[in-house]
Design a protein around this motif. Structure first.
Motif, mmCIF file in Angstrom:
data_model
loop_
_atom_site.group_PDB
_atom_site.id
_atom_site.type_symbol
_atom_site.label_atom_id
_atom_site.label_comp_id
_atom_site.label_asym_id
_atom_site.label_seq_id
_atom_site.Cartn_x
_atom_site.Cartn_y
_atom_site.Cartn_z
ATOM 1 N N LYS A 167 12.128 1.838 0.698
ATOM 2 C CA LYS A 167 13.338 1.490 1.444
ATOM 3 C C LYS A 167 12.988 0.640 2.660
ATOM 4 O O LYS A 167 13.687 -0.329 2.994
ATOM 5 C CB LYS A 167 14.061 2.767 1.873
ATOM 6 C CG LYS A 167 15.410 2.522 2.541
ATOM 7 C CD LYS A 167 16.099 3.846 2.881
ATOM 8 C CE LYS A 167 17.448 3.605 3.569
ATOM 9 N NZ LYS A 167 18.123 4.905 3.877
ATOM 10 N N GLY A 168 11.907 0.993 3.326
ATOM 11 C CA GLY A 168 11.464 0.218 4.474
ATOM 12 C C GLY A 168 11.018 -1.177 4.083
ATOM 13 O O GLY A 168 11.253 -2.145 4.820
ATOM 14 N N TYR A 214 0.818 -1.209 0.000
ATOM 15 C CA TYR A 214 0.000 0.000 0.000
ATOM 16 C C TYR A 214 0.860 1.271 0.000
ATOM 17 O O TYR A 214 1.821 1.386 0.753
ATOM 18 C CB TYR A 214 -0.905 0.012 1.237
ATOM 19 C CG TYR A 214 -1.696 1.285 1.418
ATOM 20 C CD1 TYR A 214 -2.914 1.468 0.782
ATOM 21 C CD2 TYR A 214 -1.203 2.321 2.222
ATOM 22 C CE1 TYR A 214 -3.643 2.644 0.940
ATOM 23 C CE2 TYR A 214 -1.911 3.495 2.386
ATOM 24 C CZ TYR A 214 -3.123 3.652 1.745
ATOM 25 O OH TYR A 214 -3.829 4.812 1.903
ATOM 26 N N GLY A 215 0.510 2.206 -0.879
ATOM 27 C CA GLY A 215 1.168 3.507 -0.922
ATOM 28 C C GLY A 215 2.478 3.566 -1.676
ATOM 29 O O GLY A 215 3.035 4.653 -1.860
ATOM 30 N N ALA A 269 9.488 -0.076 12.046
ATOM 31 C CA ALA A 269 8.437 0.597 12.818
ATOM 32 C C ALA A 269 9.011 1.740 13.652
ATOM 33 O O ALA A 269 10.037 1.593 14.316
ATOM 34 C CB ALA A 269 7.739 -0.406 13.726
ATOM 35 N N GLY A 270 8.355 2.902 13.561
ATOM 36 C CA GLY A 270 8.761 4.052 14.359
ATOM 37 C C GLY A 270 9.897 4.866 13.792
ATOM 38 O O GLY A 270 10.268 5.895 14.362
ATOM 39 N N ILE A 271 10.462 4.424 12.663
ATOM 40 C CA ILE A 271 11.564 5.169 12.036
ATOM 41 C C ILE A 271 10.987 6.001 10.887
ATOM 42 O O ILE A 271 10.538 5.454 9.874
ATOM 43 C CB ILE A 271 12.657 4.210 11.515
ATOM 44 C CG1 ILE A 271 13.198 3.365 12.683
ATOM 45 C CG2 ILE A 271 13.774 4.993 10.840
ATOM 46 C CD1 ILE A 271 14.206 2.331 12.266
ATOM 47 N N ARG A 272 11.003 7.299 11.066
ATOM 48 C CA ARG A 272 10.287 8.200 10.162
ATOM 49 C C ARG A 272 10.713 8.030 8.704
ATOM 50 O O ARG A 272 9.872 7.975 7.805
ATOM 51 C CB ARG A 272 10.504 9.651 10.597
ATOM 52 C CG ARG A 272 9.789 10.653 9.714
ATOM 53 C CD ARG A 272 9.970 12.067 10.236
ATOM 54 N NE ARG A 272 9.406 12.213 11.580
ATOM 55 C CZ ARG A 272 9.466 13.358 12.271
ATOM 56 N NH1 ARG A 272 10.078 14.412 11.764
ATOM 57 N NH2 ARG A 272 8.926 13.420 13.473
ATOM 58 N N ASP A 273 12.005 7.939 8.455
ATOM 59 C CA ASP A 273 12.496 7.880 7.075
ATOM 60 C C ASP A 273 12.128 6.580 6.364
ATOM 61 O O ASP A 273 12.240 6.498 5.138
ATOM 62 C CB ASP A 273 14.014 8.049 7.048
ATOM 63 C CG ASP A 273 14.453 9.440 7.475
ATOM 64 O OD1 ASP A 273 13.590 10.349 7.462
ATOM 65 O OD2 ASP A 273 15.633 9.614 7.831
ATOM 66 N N LEU A 274 11.722 5.581 7.122
ATOM 67 C CA LEU A 274 11.405 4.286 6.525
ATOM 68 C C LEU A 274 9.907 4.045 6.399
ATOM 69 O O LEU A 274 9.480 2.982 5.954
ATOM 70 C CB LEU A 274 12.033 3.160 7.351
ATOM 71 C CG LEU A 274 13.559 3.184 7.449
ATOM 72 C CD1 LEU A 274 14.049 2.048 8.339
ATOM 73 C CD2 LEU A 274 14.189 3.082 6.060
ATOM 74 N N ASN A 275 9.130 5.061 6.812
ATOM 75 C CA ASN A 275 7.680 4.923 6.753
ATOM 76 C C ASN A 275 7.043 6.066 5.973
ATOM 77 O O ASN A 275 7.603 7.168 5.897
ATOM 78 C CB ASN A 275 7.089 4.889 8.166
ATOM 79 C CG ASN A 275 7.392 3.583 8.877
ATOM 80 O OD1 ASN A 275 6.681 2.605 8.718
ATOM 81 N ND2 ASN A 275 8.462 3.567 9.673
ATOM 82 N N GLN A 276 5.887 5.793 5.428
ATOM 83 C CA GLN A 276 5.147 6.813 4.704
ATOM 84 C C GLN A 276 4.564 7.818 5.702
ATOM 85 O O GLN A 276 4.705 7.678 6.909
ATOM 86 C CB GLN A 276 4.050 6.147 3.871
ATOM 87 C CG GLN A 276 4.586 5.169 2.842
ATOM 88 C CD GLN A 276 3.499 4.422 2.108
ATOM 89 O OE1 GLN A 276 2.447 4.964 1.792
ATOM 90 N NE2 GLN A 276 3.743 3.140 1.815
ATOM 91 N N LYS A 277 3.895 8.821 5.209
ATOM 92 C CA LYS A 277 3.393 9.905 6.057
ATOM 93 C C LYS A 277 2.427 9.416 7.129
ATOM 94 O O LYS A 277 2.296 10.056 8.177
ATOM 95 C CB LYS A 277 2.711 10.967 5.183
ATOM 96 C CG LYS A 277 3.683 11.745 4.295
ATOM 97 C CD LYS A 277 2.966 12.804 3.486
ATOM 98 C CE LYS A 277 3.941 13.593 2.614
ATOM 99 N NZ LYS A 277 3.241 14.634 1.810
ATOM 100 N N ASP A 278 1.757 8.279 6.866
ATOM 101 C CA ASP A 278 0.817 7.775 7.864
ATOM 102 C C ASP A 278 1.524 7.128 9.054
ATOM 103 O O ASP A 278 0.900 6.811 10.069
ATOM 104 C CB ASP A 278 -0.163 6.779 7.243
ATOM 105 C CG ASP A 278 0.516 5.561 6.621
ATOM 106 O OD1 ASP A 278 1.718 5.339 6.879
ATOM 107 O OD2 ASP A 278 -0.162 4.825 5.868
#
Length: 227
Positions: free
Chosen positions: A210-211, A58-59, A194-203
């Motif tokens: 990369k994540g 997703y995304g 999980a919890g790592i901003r650069d590896l997750n989408q805006k949600d």
């Protein structure tokens, strides 16, 4: 006319037979190629990744290449392993939805089954006991259809804001089911994501491309030992 007809018919017969013989017999090289292709098809095995949006990708800009099952397919191809990664992910799916959908996915042969469901149950606060029963139902259906299937369960966790007791009980579902059903366990699917901003989408929930590669590595670490 009666004398000419047999002669004309003879000419036509010779011409027809000559046309039918234009095809040349296959060379040994061509035969070998056909045999190799047939052998590859007959030995190819399927890995079904059955899950929610985390499996579906997703995304992502191109789930067909960036979702974690697609990344694993790349690894399989690089190692020339005769496995096909089938992405059976459906965004928004709960374990209850999966329990009702799995029979449709099992219409195709399955040699390795990777079960990734439960995250949406946790985010919705569905009772832990209900989630566990649904996951067991999916496992039972897969085993009934393909008794020799190899199985992996991916562990999931929920944020502490769901309540400490609920979060603790939810986390225990996966190792318990894996042990009960003799399944391999990926302790936490989103480990190091999980919890790592650069590896997750805006949600803050779904991995970026990369994540997703790290998620694929988490699964591949367990999966490769089974192939």
């Amino acid at each position: 006319m009666q004398k000419i007809f047999p002669f004309s018919a003879l000419i036509f017969l010779v011409f027809f037979c000559g046309c039918g013989n234009n095809s040349q017999p296959k060379t040994n090289t061509e035969k070998d190629t056909v045999k190799e292709a047939s052998a590859e098809i007959s030995t190819q095995k399927n890995i079904l990744f059955f899950g929610n949006s985390l499996t579906a990708g997703y995304g992502l800009d191109d789930p067909g290449t960036e979702s974690f099952p697609s990344v694993i397919q790349h690894d399989l191809d690089s190692l020339k392993l005769p496995y096909k990664a089938i992405n059976g992910g459906l965004s928004g799916e709960t374990t209850s939805d999966g329990k009702n959908r799995i029979s449709w996915q099992l219409r195709q042969p399955v040699d390795v089954f990777v079960l990734e469901l439960g995250a949406n149950d946790g985010l919705r606060g569905i009772p832990v006991a209900e989630t566990e029963v649904n996951l067991q139902s999916i496992i039972d259906q897969v085993k009934a259809k393909y008794p020799k299937v190899k199985m992996i369960l991916t562990g999931m966790q929920v944020p502490p804001n769901m309540g400490q007791q609920y979060s603790a009980d939810f986390k225990k579902i996966f190792p318990r089911l894996a042990q009960k059903n003799d399944m391999q366990l990926v302790p936490f699917l989103l480990e190091n994501v999980a919890g790592i901003r650069d590896l997750n989408q805006k949600d803050g929930i779904h991995p970026t491309a990369k994540g997703a590669k790290i998620v694929a590595h988490n699964v591949w670490t367990v999966l490769k030992t089974m192939l």
